[in-house]
Scaffold this active site. Structure first.
Site, PDB file in Angstrom:
ATOM      1  N   PHE A 138      54.374  19.105  53.133  1.00  0.00           N
ATOM      2  CA  PHE A 138      53.291  20.072  53.370  1.00  0.00           C
ATOM      3  C   PHE A 138      52.197  19.832  52.337  1.00  0.00           C
ATOM      4  O   PHE A 138      52.470  19.805  51.139  1.00  0.00           O
ATOM      5  CB  PHE A 138      53.793  21.518  53.264  1.00  0.00           C
ATOM      6  CG  PHE A 138      52.737  22.511  53.632  1.00  0.00           C
ATOM      7  CD1 PHE A 138      52.455  22.787  54.958  1.00  0.00           C
ATOM      8  CD2 PHE A 138      51.973  23.140  52.654  1.00  0.00           C
ATOM      9  CE1 PHE A 138      51.449  23.685  55.315  1.00  0.00           C
ATOM     10  CE2 PHE A 138      50.963  24.035  52.998  1.00  0.00           C
ATOM     11  CZ  PHE A 138      50.708  24.311  54.333  1.00  0.00           C
ATOM     12  N   ASP A 223      51.635  15.432  44.950  1.00  0.00           N
ATOM     13  CA  ASP A 223      51.162  16.772  45.254  1.00  0.00           C
ATOM     14  C   ASP A 223      52.039  17.738  44.457  1.00  0.00           C
ATOM     15  O   ASP A 223      53.185  18.001  44.814  1.00  0.00           O
ATOM     16  CB  ASP A 223      51.277  17.024  46.762  1.00  0.00           C
ATOM     17  CG  ASP A 223      50.897  18.452  47.148  1.00  0.00           C
ATOM     18  OD1 ASP A 223      50.862  19.323  46.251  1.00  0.00           O
ATOM     19  OD2 ASP A 223      50.671  18.703  48.339  1.00  0.00           O
ATOM     20  N   LYS A 252      47.677  26.615  43.058  1.00  0.00           N
ATOM     21  CA  LYS A 252      48.623  27.740  42.966  1.00  0.00           C
ATOM     22  C   LYS A 252      48.680  28.341  41.552  1.00  0.00           C
ATOM     23  O   LYS A 252      47.791  29.074  41.170  1.00  0.00           O
ATOM     24  CB  LYS A 252      50.004  27.287  43.443  1.00  0.00           C
ATOM     25  CG  LYS A 252      50.094  27.177  44.980  1.00  0.00           C
ATOM     26  CD  LYS A 252      51.514  27.041  45.434  1.00  0.00           C
ATOM     27  CE  LYS A 252      51.672  26.829  46.930  1.00  0.00           C
ATOM     28  NZ  LYS A 252      51.592  28.043  47.720  1.00  0.00           N
TER      29      LYS A 252
HETATM   30  N1  PLP Z   1      50.548  21.355  48.841  1.00  0.00           N
HETATM   31  C1  PLP Z   1      51.705  21.987  48.635  1.00  0.00           C
HETATM   32  C2  PLP Z   1      52.881  21.223  48.125  1.00  0.00           C
HETATM   33  C3  PLP Z   1      51.817  23.355  48.902  1.00  0.00           C
HETATM   34  O1  PLP Z   1      52.971  23.989  48.716  1.00  0.00           O
HETATM   35  C4  PLP Z   1      50.683  24.043  49.377  1.00  0.00           C
HETATM   36  C5  PLP Z   1      50.755  25.482  49.727  1.00  0.00           C
HETATM   37  O2  PLP Z   1      51.788  26.021  50.002  1.00  0.00           O
HETATM   38  C6  PLP Z   1      49.484  23.339  49.566  1.00  0.00           C
HETATM   39  C7  PLP Z   1      49.464  21.998  49.284  1.00  0.00           C
HETATM   40  C8  PLP Z   1      48.246  24.033  50.068  1.00  0.00           C
HETATM   41  O3  PLP Z   1      47.724  24.850  49.093  1.00  0.00           O
HETATM   42  P1  PLP Z   1      46.652  26.001  49.483  1.00  0.00           P
HETATM   43  O4  PLP Z   1      47.380  26.964  50.360  1.00  0.00           O
HETATM   44  O5  PLP Z   1      46.216  26.569  48.165  1.00  0.00           O
HETATM   45  O6  PLP Z   1      45.541  25.323  50.202  1.00  0.00           O
END
Ligand code: PLP
Length: 407
Positions: A138, A223, A252
């Site tokens: 994700f 990520d 986050k």
């Molecule tokens: N990448 C990862 C690993 C995530 O867990 C998330 C959100 O849950 C995101 C990207 C996306 O972040 P945002 O919701 O701040 O756009």
């Protein structure tokens, strides 16, 4: 004029892409939250791994108030002290030489994916544009980030999606070997797949990915939007893995609840984002960076990070105790305070039922996909708060089991 709003107002006035729990939280402090009716909850969800210092941490409140009296916004036509201080802290604390600021995780990844493509073009030519990512990954909800993410359902109905993206199974080095080539510009991975079910990369896999990237002159993007800023007990998860990425994304917990994201990289890679190639009006906003600067200062303290590992033991021991009574979990896994408890097979697909049952017992938890309960509390949660929350969890689980799988 303000009218009294309730949970049902959501259904009247909000786009229906969410289905929030049946209450409206109005106040939070530490690991406790209160709703409109004054009901109190213990928060094991941490705003989805965001509120790393709990709710309304006094030092963050102070820095936000102080900054609010100074300077709110300038755009990127001008720089500002909080952004420069935060960038300095991030580069001092990590492998990175350069930082790009934005406002969310998806935006940090969007920047990273554009950067690795641009770097491929600049150094090798347009054929080097393939991005390889992993099934169940994700990476956010923009069109590029859902396309790199490994969950087809998030792309459905939004086609055509960007081309040149391949997916292979996570923790399967042979599968990656079969697809990677000199036309690969980057491999993108989460050190622990979060939304995908709290699945840690094995150390051999992470090292193998790094080696394959080096063999094919591809960049490695980590990520760390969910795993970063102390969540695993390391400031960033890569620090405990013996693997250093070329690009890292963080959001986050970086702002502990104030929206901010960042992409970190080396001097060499950063050079492919020359003047005017990418940008964001709010990126590097002084309010966001002031809060993030203070949050990072607090969280990078080795004592706090060691506490995360100690609290994980308390948490896992409590979950195991619950499981010894109710036999509801197939596996308990994760690192630091990013913990997943996979339900036994008969309950697969039903994780959301436990979220509602927990709320009824005054506990906020998360799911990670349809089969896994996820816990991402404040990194400074007290042990007795963990115990109290787990008592509520046990009641919720007992109630849910008593109701039966099909009700
Ligand atoms: N990448 C990862 C690993 C995530 O867990 C998330 C959100 O849950 C995101 C990207 C996306 O972040 P945002 O919701 O701040 O756009």
């Amino acid at each position: 004029m303000t009218t009294q709003v309730t949970r049902s107002t959501f259904d009247q006035v909000m786009v229906p892409n969410y289905n929030p729990q049946a209450m409206v939280p109005v106040r939070g402090h530490g690991t406790r939250v209160w709703d409109q009716q004054g009901n109190e909850y213990i928060d094991f969800s941490g705003g989805i791994a965001v509120n790393a210092l709990g709710h309304t941490h006094p030092e963050l409140v102070k820095v936000l108030k102080d900054q609010a009296e100074q300077l709110w916004h300038l755009s990127n036509v001008f720089t500002n002290e909080p952004a420069l201080n935060l960038a300095q802290q991030l580069t001092d604390a990590t492998f990175a030489d350069k930082v790009y600021f934005c406002n969310s995780g998806a935006e940090a990844n969007e920047a990273a994916f554009k950067l690795v493509r641009k770097y491929g073009h600049d150094h090798f030519g347009p054929q080097k544009h393939q991005i390889i990512a992993f099934d169940q990954a994700f990476h956010g909800r923009t069109l590029f980030t859902v396309s790199v993410g490994g969950q087809a359902k998030y792309c459905q109905g939004f086609e055509p999606i960007p081309a040149g993206i391949e997916h292979v199974p996570f923790n399967d080095l042979d599968a990656l070997k079969a697809v990677i080539s000199d036309n690969t510009c980057a491999v993108v991975m989460e050190p622990i797949q979060g939304e995908g079910g709290i699945i840690p990369a094995t150390p051999e896999f992470a090292k193998g990915v790094r080696e394959l990237c080096d063999q094919h002159q591809a960049l490695l993007v980590f990520d760390e939007i969910q795993t970063g800023v102390g969540r695993t007990g390391e400031l960033y998860a890569y620090m405990g893995m013996g693997v250093v990425p070329d690009v890292l994304t963080t959001a986050k917990a970086l702002g502990c609840g104030f929206p901010v994201g960042a992409m970190l990289t080396t001097d060499k890679v950063a050079a492919s984002f020359s003047f005017g190639t990418h940008g964001s009006t709010y990126g590097g906003n002084p309010l966001a960076c002031a809060v993030a600067g203070k949050a990072l200062e607090i969280i990078k303290d080795p004592k706090l990070l060691a506490g995360v590992v100690a609290k994980q033991q308390v948490f896992i021991a409590g979950l195991k105790k619950i499981n010894s009574k109710h036999a509801i979990f197939k596996e308990i896994r994760g690192q630091g305070l990013l913990i997943g408890a996979e339900l036994i097979e008969p309950w697969h697909g039903k994780a959301a039922l436990f979220l509602a049952a927990a709320r009824e017992e005054g506990l906020m938890i998360l799911v990670a996909g349809p089969n896994v309960l996820r816990f991402a509390p404040s990194l400074i949660i007290e042990d007795d708060e963990i115990e109290s929350g787990l008592q509520r969890l046990e009641k919720a689980i007992a109630n849910r089991i008593a109701k039966g799988i099909d009700s």
